[in-house]
Write a protein that holds these residues in place. Structure first.
Motif, mmCIF file in Angstrom:
data_model
loop_
_atom_site.group_PDB
_atom_site.id
_atom_site.type_symbol
_atom_site.label_atom_id
_atom_site.label_comp_id
_atom_site.label_asym_id
_atom_site.label_seq_id
_atom_site.Cartn_x
_atom_site.Cartn_y
_atom_site.Cartn_z
ATOM 1 N N ARG A 1 0.859 -1.181 0.000
ATOM 2 C CA ARG A 1 0.000 0.000 0.000
ATOM 3 C C ARG A 1 0.898 1.235 0.000
ATOM 4 N N TYR A 2 0.461 2.265 -0.711
ATOM 5 C CA TYR A 2 1.294 3.462 -0.895
ATOM 6 C C TYR A 2 0.538 4.734 -0.514
ATOM 7 N N PRO A 3 0.060 4.877 0.708
ATOM 8 C CA PRO A 3 -0.587 6.148 1.075
ATOM 9 C C PRO A 3 0.418 7.301 1.048
ATOM 10 N N VAL A 4 -0.005 8.426 0.488
ATOM 11 C CA VAL A 4 0.845 9.607 0.390
ATOM 12 C C VAL A 4 0.223 10.725 1.207
ATOM 13 N N TYR A 5 1.003 11.287 2.115
ATOM 14 C CA TYR A 5 0.552 12.393 2.945
ATOM 15 C C TYR A 5 1.316 13.643 2.518
ATOM 16 N N SER A 6 0.599 14.679 2.135
ATOM 17 C CA SER A 6 1.226 15.887 1.599
ATOM 18 C C SER A 6 0.869 17.091 2.460
ATOM 19 N N LEU A 7 1.842 17.972 2.640
ATOM 20 C CA LEU A 7 1.621 19.233 3.328
ATOM 21 C C LEU A 7 1.554 20.357 2.304
ATOM 22 N N ASP A 8 0.836 21.432 2.642
ATOM 23 C CA ASP A 8 0.828 22.588 1.758
ATOM 24 C C ASP A 8 2.168 23.311 1.852
ATOM 25 N N VAL A 9 2.373 24.290 0.995
ATOM 26 C CA VAL A 9 3.665 24.963 0.926
ATOM 27 C C VAL A 9 4.000 25.653 2.245
ATOM 28 N N GLU A 10 3.039 26.310 2.852
ATOM 29 C CA GLU A 10 3.300 27.048 4.090
ATOM 30 C C GLU A 10 3.802 26.119 5.193
ATOM 31 N N ARG A 11 3.128 25.011 5.382
ATOM 32 C CA ARG A 11 3.549 24.095 6.447
ATOM 33 C C ARG A 11 4.823 23.349 6.061
ATOM 34 N N SER A 12 5.028 23.131 4.768
ATOM 35 C CA SER A 12 6.272 22.491 4.332
ATOM 36 C C SER A 12 7.472 23.386 4.626
ATOM 37 N N VAL A 13 7.306 24.687 4.420
ATOM 38 C CA VAL A 13 8.372 25.635 4.753
ATOM 39 C C VAL A 13 8.669 25.593 6.251
ATOM 40 N N GLN A 14 7.630 25.453 7.041
ATOM 41 C CA GLN A 14 7.792 25.337 8.484
ATOM 42 C C GLN A 14 8.607 24.099 8.854
ATOM 43 N N VAL A 15 8.317 22.994 8.201
ATOM 44 C CA VAL A 15 9.054 21.754 8.468
ATOM 45 C C VAL A 15 10.515 21.894 8.035
ATOM 46 N N GLU A 16 10.746 22.476 6.867
ATOM 47 C CA GLU A 16 12.118 22.651 6.392
ATOM 48 C C GLU A 16 12.930 23.517 7.357
ATOM 49 N N THR B 1 5.526 9.275 1.670
ATOM 50 C CA THR B 1 4.926 8.021 1.226
ATOM 51 C C THR B 1 5.214 6.960 2.280
ATOM 52 N N HIS B 2 4.165 6.459 2.915
ATOM 53 C CA HIS B 2 4.342 5.408 3.911
ATOM 54 C C HIS B 2 4.045 4.069 3.230
ATOM 55 N N VAL B 3 5.066 3.506 2.626
ATOM 56 C CA VAL B 3 4.909 2.219 1.934
ATOM 57 C C VAL B 3 4.860 1.113 2.988
ATOM 58 N N HIS B 4 3.838 0.273 2.911
ATOM 59 C CA HIS B 4 3.757 -0.816 3.888
ATOM 60 C C HIS B 4 2.991 -1.993 3.316
ATOM 61 N N GLN B 5 3.273 -3.143 3.867
ATOM 62 C CA GLN B 5 2.583 -4.363 3.465
ATOM 63 C C GLN B 5 1.140 -4.322 3.973
ATOM 64 N N ASP B 6 0.224 -4.718 3.124
ATOM 65 C CA ASP B 6 -1.188 -4.733 3.494
ATOM 66 C C ASP B 6 -1.404 -5.661 4.693
ATOM 67 N N GLY B 7 -2.135 -5.148 5.685
ATOM 68 C CA GLY B 7 -2.426 -5.946 6.864
ATOM 69 C C GLY B 7 -1.410 -5.829 7.977
ATOM 70 N N LEU B 8 -0.280 -5.160 7.712
ATOM 71 C CA LEU B 8 0.744 -5.023 8.748
ATOM 72 C C LEU B 8 0.275 -4.100 9.867
ATOM 73 N N PHE B 9 -0.448 -3.028 9.492
ATOM 74 C CA PHE B 9 -0.931 -2.060 10.465
ATOM 75 C C PHE B 9 -2.453 -1.986 10.420
ATOM 76 N N SER B 10 -3.053 -1.768 11.574
ATOM 77 C CA SER B 10 -4.489 -1.503 11.625
ATOM 78 C C SER B 10 -4.720 -0.030 11.267
ATOM 79 N N GLU B 11 -5.968 0.334 11.035
ATOM 80 C CA GLU B 11 -6.282 1.733 10.729
ATOM 81 C C GLU B 11 -5.914 2.640 11.894
ATOM 82 N N ASP B 12 -6.162 2.176 13.112
ATOM 83 C CA ASP B 12 -5.793 2.976 14.282
ATOM 84 C C ASP B 12 -4.285 3.185 14.351
ATOM 85 N N GLU B 13 -3.522 2.148 14.005
ATOM 86 C CA GLU B 13 -2.064 2.277 14.030
ATOM 87 C C GLU B 13 -1.572 3.213 12.940
#
Length: 232
Positions: A9-24, A201-213
């Motif tokens: 599974r390849y869920p992708v989590y993206s931040l907007d530019v403003e918050r990305s600048v904050q992280v950088e 991108t949090h690449v992980h094997q299907d079933g390794l994590f629950s939705e809560d995890e």
């Protein structure tokens, strides 16, 4: 490295530019302008640690390889080979509790590895891995680490596809990494920047994590990246 069915599974989590600048800015402040990847690595370790603690599992220690790009900036590399070496970091669970202390420990280990020329040694190891049968390489690696190959995989590649706006006439809305991950350990945090936006991108094997995890992983990761927690 085992021959097992893959269900990634390849869920992708993206931040907007403003918050990305904050992280950088936080990455540069905490880990330094030259080695921001160590800040992202520390946040990824703490996100995985949150999952171990939620399960009540003692990991013993966290062992994570960090790819080192061997291509010089502005130079072209060969097409069909990934020109990287590896730095292997290991931290104990008690070193993970405080974000700043964890970053400092990763910086210390990096300095020590550079003094010991571990990047050059990693090149030799990667050349061996390229030609050695996978079972031989797997056995040698697992014997050295006394167990699994690593706790999880990680990469921070910096800007990604920064000069490419369209492909075959179609606009590119986003660009991110989708790396393969073996069944064991089954998890990878791959980070990059596209047009000023941070992608995880949090690449992980299907079933390794629950939705809560998975929710816990995201919350812990972005709380550290954005500084929206007490960092404990």
């Amino acid at each position: 490295l085992r021959r097992s069915p893959q269900a990634l599974r390849y869920p992708v989590y993206s931040l907007d530019v403003e918050r990305s600048v904050q992280v950088e800015a936080r990455a540069a402040e905490r880990a330094g302008f030259v080695t921001p990847a160590l800040f992202y690595l520390a946040a990824s370790i703490r996100a995985h640690d949150a999952l171990f603690r939620a399960r009540g599992v003692d990991p013993g220690s966290y062992v994570v390889p960090l790819p080192v790009n061997l291509r010089g900036k502005g130079t072209e590399g060969v097409v069909f080979r990934t020109r990287v070496s590896m730095m292997w970091f290991q931290v104990l669970p008690e070193q993970v509790r405080d974000l700043d202390a964890l970053v400092d420990e990763l910086k210390r280990q990096r300095r020590e590895m550079l003094r010991q020329r571990m990047v050059e040694n990693g090149v030799a190891a990667m050349d061996f891995a390229r030609y050695a049968p996978s079972r031989v390489y797997s056995t040698m690696a697992r014997r050295t680490f006394g167990g699994e190959l690593c706790s999880f995989f990680f990469a921070f590649t910096g800007p990604f596809l920064s000069e490419l706006d369209d492909f075959l006439g179609a606009p590119i809305l986003n660009g991110f990494h989708a790396a393969p991950v073996p069944v064991s350990p089954g998890s990878a945090a791959i980070m990059s920047l596209r047009k000023g936006r941070l992608n995880v991108t949090h690449v992980h094997q299907d079933g390794l994590f629950s939705e809560d995890e998975l929710s816990l992983f995201r919350e812990r990761l972005f709380a550290d990246l954005l500084g929206e927690s007490d960092e404990r």
